[in-house]
Design a protein around this motif. Sequence first.
Motif, PDB file in Angstrom:
ATOM      1  N   ASP A   1       0.806  -1.223   0.000  1.00 27.03           N
ATOM      2  CA  ASP A   1       0.000   0.000   0.000  1.00 27.03           C
ATOM      3  C   ASP A   1       0.838   1.271   0.000  1.00 27.03           C
ATOM      4  N   GLU A   2       2.109   1.148  -0.418  1.00 25.46           N
ATOM      5  CA  GLU A   2       2.958   2.322  -0.540  1.00 25.46           C
ATOM      6  C   GLU A   2       3.567   2.359  -1.931  1.00 25.46           C
TER       7      GLU A   2
ATOM      8  N   ASP B   1       7.882   0.394   4.107  1.00 23.12           N
ATOM      9  CA  ASP B   1       8.130   0.278   2.672  1.00 23.12           C
ATOM     10  C   ASP B   1       8.563   1.611   2.039  1.00 23.12           C
TER      11      ASP B   1
HETATM   12 MG    MG Z   1       2.618  -0.603   4.144  1.00 22.99          MG
END
Ligand code: MG
Length: 342
Positions: free
Chosen positions: A11-12, A305
């Motif tokens: 999610d990055e 991340d």
């Molecule tokens: Mg993440």
Amino acid sequence: MLVLGIETSCDETGVALYCSQKGLIADALYSQIEMHNEYGGVVPELASRDHVKKLLPLIQSVLDQAGITNKEVDAVAYTKGPGLVGALMVGTMTARAIAFAWGVPALGVHHMEGHLLAPMLEETPPEFPFVALLVSGGHTQLVQVDGIGQYALLGESLDDAAGEAFDKAAKMMKLPYPGGPHIARLAEQGTAGRFKFPRPMVDRPGLEFSFSGLKTYTLNTVLAIEKAQGELEEQDKADIAHAFQEAVVETLAIKCRRALEQTGMKQLVMAGGVSANTRLREKLEDALAKVGGKVFYARPEFCTDNGAMIAFAGCQRLKAGQQDDLAVKPVARWPLTELPAI
Ligand code: MG
Ligand code: ATP
Ligand code: FE
């Protein structure tokens, strides 16, 4: 060698430029946390779609920020796995297309090797060999590292990863996703000694971990309070957070110390999102000082991340002549120990 690094495993969206002579030139990160927050966790399809929207503008902004044109980039490194396949696909295809258009080599990087090497971006980097503690949202592993790609697994979690346990414990207390940083912040206001959580598997020999029991213990503690008084007060949450964090941190510290004793090594490198935890840093430094050990970790933004770790790890391998062909596919599961040495 100037390498463009691309991270899109979860999610990055992370992009960075790393130069083998000059070090890190630029990096940028777009986090989707807010978007996933309302669902209480990462929604894979939404993650992929958002990477599609954010990746190219982010690459452009990193090049602009560094004042570099694409003609100066020597190679492209991207996260090939492990991670969410759809999300990985976006980074992989974009990286491959860019590298093809620019006429430079591309290499798929192992996300956990990226985490593992991230502390080498700091001013006093560790030197091979060392023991690494990988503590992230999906992994809790102790690895003997003799060089790049020379990894021997010493022990790992038999169930949940440490970061996952933080996130699940946080969810039980209705804290936002991802819960790790929220638990860490709350724990500072917690009353020591109100709750005592178990230290899983420390009385057994070996370097395995288990965090699912701690999760159940947290749930039972939450339910007992709710039964007695209804909703949890802020102080209850802080006290649980404190007890939970102490249990995780102490368990990790005991096993790290054991790993150094077992291997005879003096350097411990910790990496992954949970290594941003200040209490863990403190506790590890204390525990390892007793056996003459030293702890290394990345700055907080390079624990979770990021593109810098992928640019760096990719650069080490690209410099050694490694590259992938055009048919490369993302991989959801990929054991770190399968990587070739350079
Ligand atoms: Mg993440
Ligand atoms: P993996 O790297 O294993 O594929 P991931 O990429 O999702 O998983 P990371 O980005 O490395 O994991 O780290 C995210 C995790 O780190 C989350 O579980 C988050 O709660 C945890 N985390 C981040 N900061 C802290 C902190 N200060 N204390 C504890 N946990 C933290
Ligand atoms: Fe990660």
